[in-house]
Write an enzyme that holds these catalytic residues in place. Structure first.
Site, short mmCIF file in Angstrom:
data_model
loop_
_atom_site.label_atom_id
_atom_site.label_comp_id
_atom_site.label_asym_id
_atom_site.label_seq_id
_atom_site.Cartn_x
_atom_site.Cartn_y
_atom_site.Cartn_z
N GLY A 52 0.86 -1.11 0.11
CA GLY A 52 -0.47 -0.31 -0.31
C GLY A 52 0.61 1.56 -0.07
N ALA A 53 0.61 2.09 -1.01
CA ALA A 53 1.64 3.15 -1.72
C ALA A 53 1.93 4.18 0.36
CB ALA A 53 0.57 4.27 -2.35
N ARG A 88 10.42 0.03 -3.95
CA ARG A 88 9.74 -0.19 -5.14
C ARG A 88 10.13 0.98 -5.91
NH1 ARG A 88 3.95 -2.69 -3.25
NH2 ARG A 88 3.75 -3.34 -5.75
N ASP A 230 -1.23 5.03 -6.76
CA ASP A 230 0.07 5.14 -5.98
C ASP A 230 0.85 6.48 -6.77
OD1 ASP A 230 -1.13 2.55 -6.19
OD2 ASP A 230 0.82 2.49 -4.65
N ASN A 240 -2.07 3.28 -10.49
CA ASN A 240 -3.30 2.47 -8.86
C ASN A 240 -2.89 1.36 -9.85
OD1 ASN A 240 -3.86 2.38 -6.79
ND2 ASN A 240 -6.11 1.66 -7.95
N LYS A 241 -3.31 0.28 -9.09
CA LYS A 241 -3.58 -1.37 -8.57
C LYS A 241 -3.49 -1.62 -10.47
CE LYS A 241 -1.72 -3.63 -7.25
NZ LYS A 241 0.10 -4.45 -7.25
O1 MRU Z 1 1.21 -3.76 -4.74
P1 MRU Z 1 0.21 -3.25 -3.91
O2 MRU Z 1 -0.90 -4.04 -3.21
O3 MRU Z 1 0.66 -1.74 -2.99
O4 MRU Z 1 -0.51 -1.35 -4.39
C1 MRU Z 1 -1.29 -0.99 -3.75
C2 MRU Z 1 -2.44 0.18 -4.52
O5 MRU Z 1 -2.35 -0.16 -5.25
C3 MRU Z 1 -3.49 0.53 -3.65
O6 MRU Z 1 -4.88 1.19 -4.21
C4 MRU Z 1 -2.67 2.32 -3.53
O7 MRU Z 1 -1.74 1.82 -3.08
C5 MRU Z 1 -3.32 2.63 -2.75
S1 MRU Z 1 -2.86 2.65 -1.39
C6 MRU Z 1 -4.12 3.84 -0.23
#
Ligand code: MRU
Length: 335
Positions: A52-53, A88, A230, A240-241
């Site tokens: 999570g970012a 990352r 992100d 984003n994801k």
């Molecule tokens: O690869 P991840 O699980 O770290 O990706 C997370 C996301 O894409 C979330 O949607 C993003 O970080 C927002 S979290 C508040």
């Protein structure tokens, strides 16, 4: 305040004890792992045990503070900060947090100052989440069904979350809401983590596969979409994801308002558009998994970019911005 305690992260600012809830093992196993070095934290970040970012920025700051408490010399701390910075590539929160820690190392170093900065980063993230929730909850009406993607809650931040924090706030305000949770292939952050959080919060939800989003929209069962980010470029494009872009296109086609929620620490003033955002490529095993796919060439970008033109509103800690405000440069100033 000696202890930082979040849903997925714990740190003692005096003793330097640091642990993370292993998000790889959720929802069936709630296992806390002790982290005892920056190398261990980098491994945890890269394997998405902590993710999570916003949360990876806070976790990295704690790992560096822990190292300082063990009397690691400033030069070695600077090398560790850079390694964390590079753990990352897409979520800019990690880089912004490490830049703050590196500034202390360069300009004002003492062990206590570095620990204090980690504490401020943590406390700030909790406050930013609360403000996002307040700024976004008004966009949700009693009776709304909201679709979300990935996990943007307490597991992804130090506080209540971003998009999920907004849903939680609306629920706490007494609004009747229902959440459609995309499972979020390939690592299932929606199916494993968002459902785990919503269950604990007693918020009604329905799990769907990513490929069902268009169908439930066509059935008229989704009134709004809320996702996290992100990295947000200053023109409003955001990463984003993986799968978020497809959801945004579907929402646009079905005329469903699509909102992105994030703290200012997700806005990258050096990215003018989504084309400037680096996309993390991850290994093939995540896609193939334990399935019985025939041997295949695999492409596994962890994020995609949603163009600003598909977004109805950007809910940040300072305010919720309209497309007109974004076009007028709302994200270009320090917000
Ligand atoms: O690869 P991840 O699980 O770290 O990706 C997370 C996301 O894409 C979330 O949607 C993003 O970080 C927002 S979290 C508040």
């Amino acid at each position: 305040m000696n202890d930082a305690i979040s849903l997925g992260l714990k740190f003692n600012f005096e003793k330097g004890t640091l642990s993370i809830l292993n998000q790889q093992r959720l929802p069936h196993h709630e296992i806390w792992i002790e982290i005892d070095s920056v190398a261990e934290m980098i491994q945890a970040i890269q394997s998405l045990k902590v993710r999570g970012a916003p949360l990876i920025g806070v976790a990295a700051a704690f790992a560096l503070a822990q190292s300082a408490l063990k009397d690691t010399p400033p030069d070695a701390l600077a090398t560790e900060a850079q390694a964390l910075y590079e753990a990352r590539p897409t979520a800019v929160n990690l880089m912004i947090c490490m830049d703050r820690m590196k500034k202390v190392l360069r300009e004002d170093f003492s062990k206590s100052q570095l620990v204090q900065t980690a504490r401020e980063i943590y406390l700030e993230d909790i406050r930013l989440c609360d403000r996002i929730a307040e700024n976004g909850a008004g966009l949700i009406q009693h009776g709304d069904s909201v679709l979300t993607h990935c996990n943007t809650g307490g597991l992804a931040t130090a506080g209540v979350g971003t998009a999920l924090g907004i849903l939680r706030k609306a629920h706490d305000q007494g609004k009747k809401i229902h959440v459609f949770v995309d499972e979020t292939r390939p690592l299932l952050q929606g199916g494993r983590l968002t459902t785990w959080e919503l269950h604990k919060l007693n918020i009604p939800f329905t799990l769907i596969t990513d490929s069902m989003a268009g169908h439930v929209m066509a059935e008229g069962r989704v009134q709004k979409v809320f996702v996290g980010a992100d990295r947000i470029a200053t023109n409003g494009d955001f990463a984003n994801k993986i799968g978020t872009y497809a959801v945004a296109v579907l929402a646009h086609y079905h005329r469903i308002p699509f909102y992105v929620a994030a703290p200012y620490t997700t806005v990258d003033p050096d990215c003018a558009s989504g084309q400037d955002i680096p996309i993390e490529q991850r290994n093939a095993e995540e896609v193939v998994g334990a399935s019985s796919f025939a041997p295949s060439a695999v492409y596994n970008p962890a994020f995609d970019v949603t163009p600003a033109q598909l977004v109805r509103g950007w809910v940040l800690d300072k305010a919720a911005y309209s497309p007109q405000e974004i076009q007028a440069g709302a994200l270009q100033k320090r917000i």
